[in-house]
Design a protein around this motif. Structure first.
Motif, PDB file in Angstrom:
ATOM      1  N   ASP A 123       0.799  -1.220   0.000  1.00  0.00           N
ATOM      2  CA  ASP A 123       0.000   0.000   0.000  1.00  0.00           C
ATOM      3  C   ASP A 123       0.834   1.274   0.000  1.00  0.00           C
ATOM      4  OD1 ASP A 123      -2.310  -1.465   0.016  1.00  0.00           O
ATOM      5  OD2 ASP A 123      -2.434  -1.516   2.195  1.00  0.00           O
ATOM      6  N   VAL A 124       2.136   1.164  -0.062  1.00  0.00           N
ATOM      7  CA  VAL A 124       2.994   2.341   0.004  1.00  0.00           C
ATOM      8  C   VAL A 124       3.200   2.900  -1.402  1.00  0.00           C
ATOM      9  CG1 VAL A 124       5.276   3.194   0.658  1.00  0.00           C
ATOM     10  CG2 VAL A 124       4.173   1.431   2.036  1.00  0.00           C
ATOM     11  N   ILE A 125       3.075   4.215  -1.540  1.00  0.00           N
ATOM     12  CA  ILE A 125       3.308   4.862  -2.823  1.00  0.00           C
ATOM     13  C   ILE A 125       4.808   4.989  -3.012  1.00  0.00           C
ATOM     14  CG2 ILE A 125       3.058   7.004  -4.143  1.00  0.00           C
ATOM     15  CD1 ILE A 125       0.441   7.468  -2.656  1.00  0.00           C
ATOM     16  N   ASP A 129      -2.032   8.166 -11.034  1.00  0.00           N
ATOM     17  CA  ASP A 129      -2.909   7.018 -11.223  1.00  0.00           C
ATOM     18  C   ASP A 129      -3.331   6.375  -9.907  1.00  0.00           C
ATOM     19  OD1 ASP A 129      -0.214   6.235 -10.868  1.00  0.00           O
ATOM     20  OD2 ASP A 129      -0.611   4.267 -11.749  1.00  0.00           O
ATOM     21  N   VAL A 130      -2.695   6.758  -8.800  1.00  0.00           N
ATOM     22  CA  VAL A 130      -3.014   6.208  -7.493  1.00  0.00           C
ATOM     23  C   VAL A 130      -3.358   7.367  -6.570  1.00  0.00           C
ATOM     24  CG1 VAL A 130      -2.134   4.883  -5.537  1.00  0.00           C
ATOM     25  CG2 VAL A 130      -1.390   4.310  -7.845  1.00  0.00           C
ATOM     26  N   PRO A 131      -4.542   7.372  -5.948  1.00  0.00           N
ATOM     27  CA  PRO A 131      -4.882   8.471  -5.044  1.00  0.00           C
ATOM     28  C   PRO A 131      -3.977   8.452  -3.814  1.00  0.00           C
ATOM     29  CG  PRO A 131      -6.532   6.726  -4.918  1.00  0.00           C
ATOM     30  CD  PRO A 131      -5.592   6.360  -6.031  1.00  0.00           C
ATOM     31  N   PRO A 132      -3.744   9.611  -3.199  1.00  0.00           N
ATOM     32  CA  PRO A 132      -2.893   9.646  -2.015  1.00  0.00           C
ATOM     33  C   PRO A 132      -3.478   8.781  -0.903  1.00  0.00           C
ATOM     34  CG  PRO A 132      -3.859  11.805  -2.454  1.00  0.00           C
ATOM     35  CD  PRO A 132      -4.278  10.901  -3.546  1.00  0.00           C
ATOM     36  N   HIS A 133      -2.644   8.011  -0.272  1.00  0.00           N
ATOM     37  CA  HIS A 133      -3.096   7.174   0.833  1.00  0.00           C
ATOM     38  C   HIS A 133      -1.923   6.863   1.752  1.00  0.00           C
ATOM     39  CE1 HIS A 133      -1.597   4.406  -2.215  1.00  0.00           C
ATOM     40  NE2 HIS A 133      -1.343   3.564  -1.237  1.00  0.00           N
ATOM     41  N   MET A 134      -2.237   6.575   3.004  1.00  0.00           N
ATOM     42  CA  MET A 134      -1.228   6.248   3.999  1.00  0.00           C
ATOM     43  C   MET A 134      -1.899   5.340   5.025  1.00  0.00           C
ATOM     44  SD  MET A 134       0.811   8.880   6.558  1.00  0.00           S
ATOM     45  CE  MET A 134       1.303   9.934   5.228  1.00  0.00           C
ATOM     46  N   ASP A 135      -1.173   4.346   5.507  1.00  0.00           N
ATOM     47  CA  ASP A 135      -1.784   3.482   6.518  1.00  0.00           C
ATOM     48  C   ASP A 135      -1.841   4.219   7.858  1.00  0.00           C
ATOM     49  OD1 ASP A 135       0.814   3.368   7.510  1.00  0.00           O
ATOM     50  OD2 ASP A 135       1.024   1.206   7.284  1.00  0.00           O
ATOM     51  N   ASN A 136      -2.684   3.743   8.745  1.00  0.00           N
ATOM     52  CA  ASN A 136      -2.907   4.408  10.035  1.00  0.00           C
ATOM     53  C   ASN A 136      -1.647   4.490  10.880  1.00  0.00           C
ATOM     54  OD1 ASN A 136      -5.580   4.866   9.462  1.00  0.00           O
ATOM     55  ND2 ASN A 136      -6.274   2.975  10.421  1.00  0.00           N
ATOM     56  N   TYR A 137      -0.839   3.449  10.857  1.00  0.00           N
ATOM     57  CA  TYR A 137       0.392   3.437  11.647  1.00  0.00           C
ATOM     58  C   TYR A 137       1.370   4.505  11.146  1.00  0.00           C
ATOM     59  CZ  TYR A 137       4.599   1.718  13.969  1.00  0.00           C
ATOM     60  OH  TYR A 137       5.728   1.627  14.720  1.00  0.00           O
ATOM     61  N   GLY A 138       1.563   4.573   9.839  1.00  0.00           N
ATOM     62  CA  GLY A 138       2.446   5.582   9.262  1.00  0.00           C
ATOM     63  C   GLY A 138       1.944   6.987   9.537  1.00  0.00           C
ATOM     64  N   HIS A 139       0.635   7.174   9.475  1.00  0.00           N
ATOM     65  CA  HIS A 139       0.032   8.471   9.758  1.00  0.00           C
ATOM     66  C   HIS A 139       0.280   8.869  11.210  1.00  0.00           C
ATOM     67  CE1 HIS A 139      -3.383  11.399  10.116  1.00  0.00           C
ATOM     68  NE2 HIS A 139      -2.847  11.763   8.957  1.00  0.00           N
ATOM     69  N   ALA A 140       0.114   7.931  12.137  1.00  0.00           N
ATOM     70  CA  ALA A 140       0.351   8.216  13.554  1.00  0.00           C
ATOM     71  C   ALA A 140       1.821   8.556  13.807  1.00  0.00           C
ATOM     72  CB  ALA A 140      -0.074   7.021  14.407  1.00  0.00           C
ATOM     73  N   LEU A 141       2.729   7.834  13.158  1.00  0.00           N
ATOM     74  CA  LEU A 141       4.157   8.127  13.310  1.00  0.00           C
ATOM     75  C   LEU A 141       4.487   9.523  12.796  1.00  0.00           C
ATOM     76  CD1 LEU A 141       5.853   4.774  12.229  1.00  0.00           C
ATOM     77  CD2 LEU A 141       5.746   5.738  14.532  1.00  0.00           C
ATOM     78  N   LEU A 142       3.927   9.884  11.656  1.00  0.00           N
ATOM     79  CA  LEU A 142       4.195  11.195  11.075  1.00  0.00           C
ATOM     80  C   LEU A 142       3.634  12.317  11.945  1.00  0.00           C
ATOM     81  CD1 LEU A 142       5.525  12.593   8.701  1.00  0.00           C
ATOM     82  CD2 LEU A 142       3.393  12.371   7.447  1.00  0.00           C
ATOM     83  N   VAL A 186       2.594  17.590   3.845  1.00  0.00           N
ATOM     84  CA  VAL A 186       2.376  16.150   3.641  1.00  0.00           C
ATOM     85  C   VAL A 186       1.135  15.698   4.405  1.00  0.00           C
ATOM     86  CG1 VAL A 186       3.301  13.836   4.078  1.00  0.00           C
ATOM     87  CG2 VAL A 186       4.800  15.627   3.187  1.00  0.00           C
ATOM     88  N   LEU A 187       1.023  16.105   5.655  1.00  0.00           N
ATOM     89  CA  LEU A 187      -0.145  15.727   6.452  1.00  0.00           C
ATOM     90  C   LEU A 187      -1.436  16.265   5.837  1.00  0.00           C
ATOM     91  CD1 LEU A 187       1.249  16.156  10.053  1.00  0.00           C
ATOM     92  CD2 LEU A 187       0.522  14.020   8.975  1.00  0.00           C
ATOM     93  N   ALA A 188      -1.406  17.477   5.319  1.00  0.00           N
ATOM     94  CA  ALA A 188      -2.596  18.062   4.700  1.00  0.00           C
ATOM     95  C   ALA A 188      -3.018  17.271   3.471  1.00  0.00           C
ATOM     96  CB  ALA A 188      -2.328  19.523   4.330  1.00  0.00           C
ATOM     97  N   ARG A 189      -2.059  16.713   2.753  1.00  0.00           N
ATOM     98  CA  ARG A 189      -2.367  15.933   1.545  1.00  0.00           C
ATOM     99  C   ARG A 189      -3.195  14.696   1.894  1.00  0.00           C
ATOM    100  NH1 ARG A 189      -0.814  14.770  -3.699  1.00  0.00           N
ATOM    101  NH2 ARG A 189      -0.403  12.582  -4.142  1.00  0.00           N
ATOM    102  N   TYR A 190      -2.977  14.140   3.068  1.00  0.00           N
ATOM    103  CA  TYR A 190      -3.654  12.912   3.448  1.00  0.00           C
ATOM    104  C   TYR A 190      -4.850  13.131   4.375  1.00  0.00           C
ATOM    105  CZ  TYR A 190       0.344  10.780   1.301  1.00  0.00           C
ATOM    106  OH  TYR A 190       1.295  10.411   0.385  1.00  0.00           O
ATOM    107  N   GLU A 191      -5.253  14.384   4.544  1.00  0.00           N
ATOM    108  CA  GLU A 191      -6.451  14.673   5.356  1.00  0.00           C
ATOM    109  C   GLU A 191      -7.680  14.093   4.666  1.00  0.00           C
ATOM    110  OE1 GLU A 191      -7.401  17.347   7.856  1.00  0.00           O
ATOM    111  OE2 GLU A 191      -5.392  17.156   8.676  1.00  0.00           O
TER     112      GLU A 191
END
Length: 73
Positions: free
Chosen positions: A3-5, A17-30, A63-68
């Protein structure tokens, strides 16, 4: 990579071609790193350190705003 871009900053590749996405763990770390960096910036003792740290805070904030979630503020 699952699931990592894949991102190569030197090639400036943008994957539309792939919408922005991040797993919950990576989001919490960031978010944790962002929070720690903001604290570091706010406690900086000289202006040069504060300016350098602020530049990084703004980059991570973008970066965080991109994945809101859509419509989140």
């Amino acid at each position: 990579m699952g699931d990592v871009i894949q991102f190569d900053p030197l090639a400036s590749v943008i994957r539309d071609d792939v919408p922005p996405h991040m797993d919950n763990y990576g989001h919490a770390l960031l978010i944790g790193a962002f929070s720690d960096l903001v604290k570091l910036r706010d406690s900086a003792t000289n202006e040069h350190s504060r300016e350098q740290t602020d530049a990084i805070v703004k980059q991570i904030g973008a970066v965080l705003a991109r994945y809101e979630p859509e419509g989140a503020a």
